[in-house]
Design an enzyme around this catalytic site. Structure first.
Site, PDB file in Angstrom:
ATOM      1  N   ASP A 107       0.879  -1.170   0.000  1.00 63.39           N
ATOM      2  CA  ASP A 107       0.000   0.000   0.000  1.00 63.39           C
ATOM      3  C   ASP A 107       0.913   1.215   0.000  1.00 63.39           C
ATOM      4  O   ASP A 107       1.614   1.472   0.994  1.00 63.39           O
ATOM      5  CB  ASP A 107      -0.898  -0.014   1.243  1.00 63.39           C
ATOM      6  N   SER A 130       0.847  13.041 -15.473  1.00 59.51           N
ATOM      7  CA  SER A 130      -0.275  13.035 -16.434  1.00 59.51           C
ATOM      8  C   SER A 130      -0.290  14.390 -17.135  1.00 59.51           C
ATOM      9  O   SER A 130       0.257  15.373 -16.615  1.00 59.51           O
ATOM     10  CB  SER A 130      -1.591  12.837 -15.670  1.00 59.51           C
ATOM     11  N   TYR A 135      -7.092  15.071  -8.524  1.00 60.01           N
ATOM     12  CA  TYR A 135      -6.218  14.394  -9.491  1.00 60.01           C
ATOM     13  C   TYR A 135      -5.267  15.405 -10.139  1.00 60.01           C
ATOM     14  O   TYR A 135      -4.058  15.203 -10.189  1.00 60.01           O
ATOM     15  CB  TYR A 135      -7.052  13.687 -10.556  1.00 60.01           C
ATOM     16  N   LYS A 191      -1.120  15.530  -9.650  1.00 59.70           N
ATOM     17  CA  LYS A 191      -0.167  15.304 -10.744  1.00 59.70           C
ATOM     18  C   LYS A 191       0.757  16.514 -10.929  1.00 59.70           C
ATOM     19  O   LYS A 191       1.920  16.361 -11.312  1.00 59.70           O
ATOM     20  CB  LYS A 191      -0.916  14.969 -12.033  1.00 59.70           C
TER      21      LYS A 191
HETATM   22  N1  LIG Z   1      -5.081   5.693 -17.676  1.00 56.07           N
HETATM   23  C1  LIG Z   1      -4.798   6.904 -18.143  1.00 56.07           C
HETATM   24  O1  LIG Z   1      -5.426   7.409 -19.075  1.00 56.07           O
HETATM   25  C2  LIG Z   1      -3.656   7.675 -17.533  1.00 56.07           C
HETATM   26  C3  LIG Z   1      -3.223   8.857 -18.149  1.00 56.07           C
HETATM   27  C4  LIG Z   1      -2.179   9.571 -17.557  1.00 56.07           C
HETATM   28  C5  LIG Z   1      -1.590   9.107 -16.401  1.00 56.07           C
HETATM   29  N2  LIG Z   1      -2.042   7.950 -15.839  1.00 56.07           N
HETATM   30  C6  LIG Z   1      -1.406   7.482 -14.596  1.00 56.07           C
HETATM   31  O2  LIG Z   1      -0.844   6.204 -14.841  1.00 56.07           O
HETATM   32  C7  LIG Z   1      -0.808   5.469 -13.621  1.00 56.07           C
HETATM   33  C8  LIG Z   1      -1.375   4.080 -13.845  1.00 56.07           C
HETATM   34  O3  LIG Z   1      -2.719   4.203 -14.280  1.00 56.07           O
HETATM   35  P1  LIG Z   1      -3.546   3.008 -14.915  1.00 56.07           P
HETATM   36  O4  LIG Z   1      -4.263   3.542 -16.092  1.00 56.07           O
HETATM   37  O5  LIG Z   1      -2.677   1.821 -15.088  1.00 56.07           O
HETATM   38  O6  LIG Z   1      -4.616   2.761 -13.749  1.00 56.07           O
HETATM   39  P2  LIG Z   1      -5.203   1.411 -13.154  1.00 56.07           P
HETATM   40  O7  LIG Z   1      -6.359   1.807 -12.335  1.00 56.07           O
HETATM   41  O8  LIG Z   1      -5.367   0.400 -14.229  1.00 56.07           O
HETATM   42  O9  LIG Z   1      -4.030   0.905 -12.201  1.00 56.07           O
HETATM   43  C9  LIG Z   1      -3.714   1.517 -10.975  1.00 56.07           C
HETATM   44  C10 LIG Z   1      -3.126   0.478 -10.056  1.00 56.07           C
HETATM   45  O10 LIG Z   1      -2.745   1.130  -8.830  1.00 56.07           O
HETATM   46  C11 LIG Z   1      -3.092   0.262  -7.773  1.00 56.07           C
HETATM   47  N3  LIG Z   1      -3.258   1.007  -6.521  1.00 56.07           N
HETATM   48  C12 LIG Z   1      -4.272   1.819  -6.166  1.00 56.07           C
HETATM   49  N4  LIG Z   1      -4.099   2.267  -4.916  1.00 56.07           N
HETATM   50  C13 LIG Z   1      -2.931   1.736  -4.482  1.00 56.07           C
HETATM   51  C14 LIG Z   1      -2.213   1.811  -3.262  1.00 56.07           C
HETATM   52  N5  LIG Z   1      -2.666   2.533  -2.216  1.00 56.07           N
HETATM   53  N6  LIG Z   1      -1.035   1.141  -3.162  1.00 56.07           N
HETATM   54  C15 LIG Z   1      -0.589   0.398  -4.195  1.00 56.07           C
HETATM   55  N7  LIG Z   1      -1.226   0.268  -5.355  1.00 56.07           N
HETATM   56  C16 LIG Z   1      -2.387   0.930  -5.499  1.00 56.07           C
HETATM   57  C17 LIG Z   1      -4.399  -0.392  -8.228  1.00 56.07           C
HETATM   58  O11 LIG Z   1      -4.671  -1.592  -7.493  1.00 56.07           O
HETATM   59  C18 LIG Z   1      -4.141  -0.631  -9.697  1.00 56.07           C
HETATM   60  O12 LIG Z   1      -3.579  -1.908  -9.927  1.00 56.07           O
HETATM   61  C19 LIG Z   1      -1.579   6.308 -12.596  1.00 56.07           C
HETATM   62  O13 LIG Z   1      -0.660   7.034 -11.794  1.00 56.07           O
HETATM   63  C20 LIG Z   1      -2.378   7.249 -13.470  1.00 56.07           C
HETATM   64  O14 LIG Z   1      -2.728   8.440 -12.802  1.00 56.07           O
HETATM   65  C21 LIG Z   1      -3.050   7.205 -16.386  1.00 56.07           C
END
Ligand SMILES: NC(=O)c1ccc[n+]([C@@H]2O[C@H](COP(=O)([O-])OP(=O)(O)OC[C@H]3O[C@@H](n4cnc5c(N)ncnc54)[C@H](O)[C@@H]3O)[C@@H](O)[C@H]2O)c1
Length: 256
Positions: free
Chosen positions: A60, A140, A153, A157
């Site tokens: 976590d 992001s 959010y 970021k």
């Molecule tokens: N998906 C998008 O469009 C996008 C765009 C820009 C940036 N991002 C960033 O990319 C990163 C990954 O996003 P994603 O799309 O893979 O999201 P996702 O929701 O698929 O994956 C996020 C993961 O983080 C884990 N998580 C959540 N809380 C947690 C905690 N307290 N401790 C440990 N793990 C934890 C979740 O279990 C999940 O497996 C994030 O930081 C997100 O903000 C995503």
């Protein structure tokens, strides 16, 4: 390519769509990878699918004890740590600032900001012990512009870019490079949540608005974003630190 042969990497949020793509790419290029996630079963499934010596750990990112123990345990298991990718994140809630839930705000900051701070805090001594290394923080495009309806959010970021610069300045003499990536929407769970959260319908309205705003006309694939992150984590990026890098299909063409 085998840019990570003999290297050890830990990826947070590794059970998610981007985290798994990053972990797979690192492993394919020779790294021993630890997939850290609050969802241990999902991380274990991803590690098993990647194969090799990929390992899963429950972490976590909001807990200092969890983060320290996962990082030191991984370093002990594989003989050190060379790369940390602070990827775990949450989209938080969907409401204008006047209506935003304070507890959701705090939880979003705990995961996105405190989590990455704790990762860097506890990874840096391990990277120093190796004579250097690389940290990549997953920010992001929401860290570069206003994101109506997602105050926590967007703020979180922006904060990631600040901490990237601070730790890069503190640790450059130790050979530790710290960078951030700013992706536009990526295909996967988080965008489905954002599309319906902001759109109030099945998500198709917000999805088309996002797509229309991206000159390349589509979302990124997780693999495309993982490729940039792995470049920044590799020795090919040896002269890059303290910087953030857009991967946005042209969304920011007219930005400074
Ligand atoms: N998906 C998008 O469009 C996008 C765009 C820009 C940036 N991002 C960033 O990319 C990163 C990954 O996003 P994603 O799309 O893979 O999201 P996702 O929701 O698929 O994956 C996020 C993961 O983080 C884990 N998580 C959540 N809380 C947690 C905690 N307290 N401790 C440990 N793990 C934890 C979740 O279990 C999940 O497996 C994030 O930081 C997100 O903000 C995503």
């Amino acid at each position: 390519m085998s840019r990570f042969t003999g290297k050890v990497a830990l990826v947070t949020g590794a059970a998610g769509v981007l985290g798994t793509a990053i972990s797979r790419r690192l492993a394919t290029e020779g790294a021993s990878v630890v997939l850290a996630d609050i969802d241990l079963e999902a991380a274990q499934r991803a590690a098993a699918e990647i194969g090799g010596d990929a390992a899963a750990v429950r972490m976590d990112v909001t807990s200092g004890d969890d983060v320290r123990e996962s990082l030191t345990g991984s370093a002990q298991r594989f003989g050190g740590l060379d790369v940390l990718v602070n990827n775990a994140g949450t989209e938080g809630g969907f409401a204008t600032t006047t209506e935003y839930d304070d507890d959701v705000f705090d939880r979003t900051f705990a995961i996105n900001v405190r989590g990455s701070y704790l990762g860097m805090k506890h990874a840096v001594p391990l990277l120093r012990a190796r004579g250097g290394g690389a940290i990549v923080n997953v920010a992001s495009v929401a860290g570069l512009q206003g994101t109506p309806g997602m105050i926590a959010y967007g703020m979180s970021k922006h904060a990631l870019l600040g901490m990237t610069k601070t730790v890069a300045a503190e640790e450059s003499a130790a050979g530790i490079r710290v960078t951030a990536v700013c992706p536009a929407p990526i295909e996967g769970r988080m965008m489905r949540s954002i599309e319906s959260g902001l759109g109030g319908d099945d998500g198709t309205t917000v999805r088309s608005q996002y797509r229309d705003a991206i000159p390349l006309g589509r979302y990124a694939s997780p693999e495309e974003v993982a490729a940039l992150i792995c470049f920044l984590a590799s020795d090919e990026a040896a002269f890059i630190t303290g910087s953030w890098h857009r991967i946005d299909g042209g969304l920011g063409i007219n930005s400074a």
